[in-house]
Motif scaffolding. Structure first.
Motif, PDB file in Angstrom:
ATOM      1  N   LEU A  77      45.943  40.415  56.851  1.00 39.53           N
ATOM      2  CA  LEU A  77      46.465  40.627  55.504  1.00 39.53           C
ATOM      3  C   LEU A  77      45.941  41.966  55.002  1.00 39.53           C
ATOM      4  CD1 LEU A  77      47.851  39.804  52.844  1.00 39.53           C
ATOM      5  CD2 LEU A  77      45.797  38.488  52.274  1.00 39.53           C
ATOM      6  N   LEU A 127      45.812  44.454  52.012  1.00 33.37           N
ATOM      7  CA  LEU A 127      45.995  44.521  50.573  1.00 33.37           C
ATOM      8  C   LEU A 127      45.827  45.957  50.083  1.00 33.37           C
ATOM      9  CD1 LEU A 127      43.717  41.470  49.773  1.00 33.37           C
ATOM     10  CD2 LEU A 127      46.204  41.465  49.730  1.00 33.37           C
ATOM     11  N   TYR A 145      45.276  40.153  43.574  1.00 26.80           N
ATOM     12  CA  TYR A 145      45.309  39.804  44.990  1.00 26.80           C
ATOM     13  C   TYR A 145      44.448  38.607  45.349  1.00 26.80           C
ATOM     14  CZ  TYR A 145      47.739  44.221  45.418  1.00 26.80           C
ATOM     15  OH  TYR A 145      48.652  45.231  45.272  1.00 26.80           O
ATOM     16  N   SER A 163      45.811  36.187  48.210  1.00 25.44           N
ATOM     17  CA  SER A 163      45.051  36.054  49.449  1.00 25.44           C
ATOM     18  C   SER A 163      44.699  34.601  49.723  1.00 25.44           C
ATOM     19  CB  SER A 163      43.785  36.908  49.377  1.00 25.44           C
ATOM     20  OG  SER A 163      43.000  36.750  50.531  1.00 25.44           O
ATOM     21  N   GLU A 185      45.709  32.328  52.934  1.00 19.94           N
ATOM     22  CA  GLU A 185      44.662  31.674  53.718  1.00 19.94           C
ATOM     23  C   GLU A 185      44.928  30.178  53.880  1.00 19.94           C
ATOM     24  OE1 GLU A 185      39.814  31.712  53.920  1.00 19.94           O
ATOM     25  OE2 GLU A 185      40.774  31.864  51.961  1.00 19.94           O
ATOM     26  N   ASN A 241      41.237  39.908  56.322  1.00 20.82           N
ATOM     27  CA  ASN A 241      41.641  40.756  55.192  1.00 20.82           C
ATOM     28  C   ASN A 241      41.171  42.188  55.376  1.00 20.82           C
ATOM     29  OD1 ASN A 241      42.919  38.803  53.671  1.00 20.82           O
ATOM     30  ND2 ASN A 241      41.094  38.250  52.522  1.00 20.82           N
TER      31      ASN A 241
END
Length: 342
Positions: free
Chosen positions: A78, A80, A88, A92, A96, A108
């Motif tokens: 991911l 960001l 976020y 996130s 998850e 992340n």
């Protein structure tokens, strides 16, 4: 009498393997494999001995090796814009949760709104053989990802579309939300409305500016150049823009802020002023309900969940054409957007 020197056990060493477990339990390697992977064919007494050996040695199954043999690493990346941005956090977390339900690990990373850093991070994740990627893009050219996508790395873009490639994307209705927020200010009597947004190369910034212009045009209001400011969202730049719009003989009577970071600075600027100025912000912010801030609210958790579900459908073999999902926004009136012109 001389004291015998002691050599402490090394703090870090080789992890115990299935061979170590097999040797301690007095069984074959295949038997340990069956117990570890919950496969049939092992007597209760043998399983008990293997489990005792596992506990005594502190053995843990090597999932990476196991899934690599199946051609999957059971991990997704991911990317960001900024891990510290409150927007976020729920996004996130939602990704998850979906990943966890599919037995996958989430990794992340933050691009810091830097296209080069985004590419470096994305390719580093691909080099580590993640199965898929969810990207909030900083770049406007993602052709560097084409070889990875062709190689089977499922990819979904969130919040902003991919640049120069076809890919799944999950967006919020930035245009419609901004138009609704500005129309709300107009409905409360405002005609001099300032817009402070993010950098013009960012898709959401230009879409929200487009929504602002659409609402003003629909009301027959000609926008003056001094009412619009796009640029970095650091507090100094935003404060300067807001103060310029609020100065002079004919200042704006309302502000529309283009994202949560702009809104936070705008709230601070307006708190120091004697004359009330209306404010509507795009994105909710912490304590907005207590501060009475009217916002256009997105649903970052829904965006993250939708993106992750699309990603795992791709990983499960879905061959549908690239999809564009646009999630609705919601106006939450709390007081600041309902202040009439002074």
């Amino acid at each position: 009498m001389a004291e015998t020197a002691r050599h402490p056990e090394p703090r870090y060493g080789n992890r115990p393997t299935m061979k170590d477990v097999a040797a301690r339990a007095g069984v074959g390697l295949k038997t340990v494999s069956r117990v570890v992977n919950s496969e049939p064919g092992v007597t209760p007494d043998t399983e008990r001995r293997v489990q005792e050996a596992i506990e005594a040695l502190g053995f843990r199954r090597n999932d990476s090796a196991r899934v690599l043999r199946k051609g999957r690493t059971a991990s997704i990346g991911l990317v960001l814009e900024d891990l510290a941005d409150p927007f976020y956090g729920p996004l996130s977390r939602a990704v998850e949760e979906v990943a966890r339900a599919h037995g996958a690990l989430l990794i992340n990373g933050s691009s810091a709104e830097d296209p080069e850093r985004e590419q470096e991070l994305v390719l580093a994740l691909c080099a580590r053989r993640v199965d898929g990627l969810i990207v909030i893009p900083a770049a406007d050219d993602h052709r560097y990802l084409e070889p990875e996508i062709k190689a089977g790395v499922a990819t979904v873009f969130v919040d902003r579309p991919a640049g120069q490639i076809q890919a799944d994307m999950v967006l919020s209705d930035s245009f419609g939300g901004a138009r609704e927020g500005v129309a709300h200010l107009i409905a409360h009597g405002h005609r001099r409305i300032g817009f402070i947004g993010d950098q013009p190369r960012i898709h959401t910034a230009t879409e929200r500016l487009r929504g602002y212009h659409a609402a003003m045009a629909e009301a027959g209001i000609t926008v003056e150049d001094s009412w619009v400011s796009l640029g970095p969202t650091d507090p100094d730049r935003v404060r300067a823009a807001a103060e310029a719009m609020l100065a002079g003989p004919e200042p704006v009577t309302a502000l529309f802020s283009g994202n949560n970071r702009v809104t936070v600075t705008a709230v601070r600027v307006l708190a120091d002023r004697e004359r009330p100025v209306a404010l509507v912000g795009f994105d909710d912010i912490e304590l907005a309900d207590l501060l009475g801030i009217t916002v256009i609210s997105q649903d970052p958790a829904a965006a993250g969940r939708t993106a992750a579900e699309h990603l795992f459908r791709r990983l499960d073999g879905s061959g549908h054409p690239p999809a564009r999902v646009e999630l609705p926004t919601r106006l939450i009136a709390r007081g600041s957007g309902e202040i009439p012109p002074a």
